[in-house]
Design a protein around this motif. Structure first.
Motif, PDB file in Angstrom:
ATOM      1  N   PHE A 135       0.835  -1.205   0.000  1.00  0.00           N
ATOM      2  CA  PHE A 135       0.000   0.000   0.000  1.00  0.00           C
ATOM      3  C   PHE A 135       0.869   1.253   0.000  1.00  0.00           C
ATOM      4  CE2 PHE A 135      -3.817   2.405   0.728  1.00  0.00           C
ATOM      5  CZ  PHE A 135      -4.819   1.568   0.271  1.00  0.00           C
ATOM      6  N   ASP A 173       2.151   1.597  -3.581  1.00  0.00           N
ATOM      7  CA  ASP A 173       1.170   1.936  -4.601  1.00  0.00           C
ATOM      8  C   ASP A 173       0.448   3.255  -4.347  1.00  0.00           C
ATOM      9  OD1 ASP A 173       1.840  -0.450  -5.790  1.00  0.00           O
ATOM     10  OD2 ASP A 173       0.115  -1.556  -4.975  1.00  0.00           O
ATOM     11  N   HIS A 174       0.368   3.667  -3.071  1.00  0.00           N
ATOM     12  CA  HIS A 174      -0.414   4.866  -2.733  1.00  0.00           C
ATOM     13  C   HIS A 174       0.372   5.794  -1.806  1.00  0.00           C
ATOM     14  CE1 HIS A 174      -3.903   2.811  -4.495  1.00  0.00           C
ATOM     15  NE2 HIS A 174      -3.549   1.748  -3.794  1.00  0.00           N
ATOM     16  N   GLN A 209      -0.811   9.279  -0.826  1.00  0.00           N
ATOM     17  CA  GLN A 209      -2.137   9.418  -0.221  1.00  0.00           C
ATOM     18  C   GLN A 209      -2.200   8.909   1.217  1.00  0.00           C
ATOM     19  OE1 GLN A 209      -3.676   7.324  -3.931  1.00  0.00           O
ATOM     20  NE2 GLN A 209      -5.449   8.597  -3.442  1.00  0.00           N
ATOM     21  N   VAL A 210      -1.106   8.399   1.727  1.00  0.00           N
ATOM     22  CA  VAL A 210      -1.122   7.809   3.066  1.00  0.00           C
ATOM     23  C   VAL A 210      -0.032   8.419   3.934  1.00  0.00           C
ATOM     24  CG1 VAL A 210      -2.062   5.615   2.239  1.00  0.00           C
ATOM     25  CG2 VAL A 210       0.409   5.928   2.352  1.00  0.00           C
ATOM     26  N   GLN A 217       2.962   7.759   5.385  1.00  0.00           N
ATOM     27  CA  GLN A 217       3.990   6.730   5.224  1.00  0.00           C
ATOM     28  C   GLN A 217       4.727   6.428   6.522  1.00  0.00           C
ATOM     29  OE1 GLN A 217       6.580   6.632   1.820  1.00  0.00           O
ATOM     30  NE2 GLN A 217       5.276   8.034   0.650  1.00  0.00           N
ATOM     31  N   LEU A 227      -5.591   2.704   5.339  1.00  0.00           N
ATOM     32  CA  LEU A 227      -5.561   2.079   4.026  1.00  0.00           C
ATOM     33  C   LEU A 227      -6.844   2.331   3.239  1.00  0.00           C
ATOM     34  CD1 LEU A 227      -3.945  -1.373   4.943  1.00  0.00           C
ATOM     35  CD2 LEU A 227      -2.848   0.823   4.513  1.00  0.00           C
ATOM     36  N   ILE A 251      -8.674   4.977   1.354  1.00  0.00           N
ATOM     37  CA  ILE A 251      -8.317   6.266   0.759  1.00  0.00           C
ATOM     38  C   ILE A 251      -9.471   6.881  -0.036  1.00  0.00           C
ATOM     39  CG2 ILE A 251      -5.842   5.788   0.693  1.00  0.00           C
ATOM     40  CD1 ILE A 251      -6.137   4.918  -2.199  1.00  0.00           C
ATOM     41  N   ASN A 252     -10.564   6.164  -0.159  1.00  0.00           N
ATOM     42  CA  ASN A 252     -11.779   6.692  -0.785  1.00  0.00           C
ATOM     43  C   ASN A 252     -12.968   6.375   0.113  1.00  0.00           C
ATOM     44  OD1 ASN A 252     -10.873   7.906  -3.246  1.00  0.00           O
ATOM     45  ND2 ASN A 252     -10.528   5.859  -4.085  1.00  0.00           N
ATOM     46  N   ARG A 256     -10.125  -3.151  -1.585  1.00  0.00           N
ATOM     47  CA  ARG A 256     -10.319  -2.863  -3.003  1.00  0.00           C
ATOM     48  C   ARG A 256     -11.789  -2.547  -3.285  1.00  0.00           C
ATOM     49  NH1 ARG A 256      -7.349  -6.709  -4.457  1.00  0.00           N
ATOM     50  NH2 ARG A 256      -8.886  -8.289  -5.014  1.00  0.00           N
ATOM     51  N   ASN A 272     -12.157   1.089  -1.865  1.00  0.00           N
ATOM     52  CA  ASN A 272     -11.373   2.136  -2.519  1.00  0.00           C
ATOM     53  C   ASN A 272     -11.724   2.311  -3.992  1.00  0.00           C
ATOM     54  OD1 ASN A 272      -9.949   2.916  -0.214  1.00  0.00           O
ATOM     55  ND2 ASN A 272      -8.402   1.338  -0.507  1.00  0.00           N
TER      56      ASN A 272
END
Length: 343
Positions: free
Chosen positions: A126, A129-130, A133-134, A136, A180, A182-183, A262, A265
């Motif tokens: 994650f 890939d993102h 948006q996270v 870290q 995790l 993010i949407n 998944r 998101n």
């Protein structure tokens, strides 16, 4: 490796299952709404309360097709399966190992090693890939804790200490699940793992996914000649498939949690896809459960390189492959059980 056949999911609550020739018939309000060849399926999962005919059950038994009855929340009510397969001496060995504290500890450690390893790599993937948006730093800190926990698991001297280590690491892992998402963050907030009943949408999805996975693990163990009720990590409890729960530990994050994230998101499921029961439990609507099961089936058809077998297999065969490796270990063909380690 065996061929992955289809699973028939019957989602309509008042559906009754019957047989005609070598077909399964789906009957709703005395009308046949579908008829499919039994030979296309290795399992049938129904969420209906109307049941199934004895004729269909007999054909499923004869053809080795598992027929599972589940509640709308995914909890399994029962399973119809044929004669036990495999060698009775394998099951006798399984029972002896379950009564040997050190022997079962060795297996349990590997189940939990696989679980924590995979939890860590869900987080690492994650971040990769993102990353924009996270948080870290927060995710990396938990990843390091899980990595350090792998050494603690290997040093666990008894089952009590292993369960304590596993519980602490699970708390760390679940502490960042919300990060995790993010949407649809407001509609799908997650704070704690709540099981019975799930009181929010994320827990409802996790519980449903875990129930499906547990059912698949139980079926895979039976096919490989093992008793799904006699576990090593999970203590015996009437009606609980302890070994299926053992086996699914290493698969929870990589199969179920990734799938749930998944679905959220990618906005495949939305807040309108849930309902609340009188006891406060949050459940998928019938239509949303259909979407969930369709995507679950699609996910099982995807392939990966099995990390130990070094073969390309479908995700839906991973429980079978791990059950087969466990049986080989108990027979003495392998020195140690190789957990499923995903990156």
């Amino acid at each position: 490796m065996r061929q992955l056949l289809n699973t028939l999911y019957v989602n309509t609550p008042n559906a009754y299952l019957a047989s005609e020739g070598n077909n399964v018939k789906i009957i709703i309000d005395q009308d046949c709404v579908g008829q499919l060849p039994l030979q296309n399926f290795e399992s049938i999962v129904t969420f209906g309360y109307a049941g199934a005919s004895s004729g269909l059950m007999q054909k499923c038994l004869n053809q080795g097709i598992a027929l599972s009855f589940m509640q709308p929340n995914g909890q399994i009510k029962g399973r119809v399966s044929g004669k036990p397969t495999g060698n009775v001496y394998l099951r006798r060995t399984q029972f002896r190992v379950a009564d040997d504290d050190q022997a079962k500890l060795k297996l349990a450690r590997n189940f939990i090693l696989g679980k924590v390893f995979n939890q860590r790599w869900v987080i690492e993937r994650f971040i990769r890939d993102h990353g924009m948006q996270v948080d870290q730093a927060k995710l990396k800190a938990v990843s390091v804790t899980l990595k350090d926990g792998l050494d603690k698991i290997q040093r666990a001297v008894d089952m009590e200490s292993l369960r304590g280590i596993e519980g602490n690491l699970a708390t760390e892992y679940f502490s960042v699940i919300n990060d995790l998402i993010i949407n649809q963050i407001e509609a799908f907030s997650f704070h704690d793992r709540i099981r019975r009943p799930p009181l929010d949408r994320v827990n409802a999805l996790m519980s449903f996914a875990y129930s499906l996975l547990a059912n698949e693990c139980g079926g895979a163990l039976i096919v490989n000649g093992l008793d799904p009720y006699v576990g090593f990590m999970h203590v015996d409890r009437p009606g609980r498939e302890g070994l299926a729960l053992d086996l699914m530990e290493e698969l929870r994050a990589v199969i179920a949690d990734r799938f749930v994230l998944r679905m959220i998101n990618l906005k495949i499921l939305r807040s309108s896809d849930f309902k609340q029961a009188p006891d406060g439990a949050v459940l998928l609507t019938d239509e949303a459960r259909k979407k969930f099961l369709t995507k679950w089936h699609e996910n099982e058809q995807k392939t990966l390189q099995h990390p130990y077998l070094n073969e390309k297999i479908e995700w839906g065969l991973v429980p079978f492959a791990q059950s087969q490796l466990l049986a080989r270990c108990l027979r003495g063909d392998l020195d140690e059980y190789p957990p499923f380690l995903w990156k």
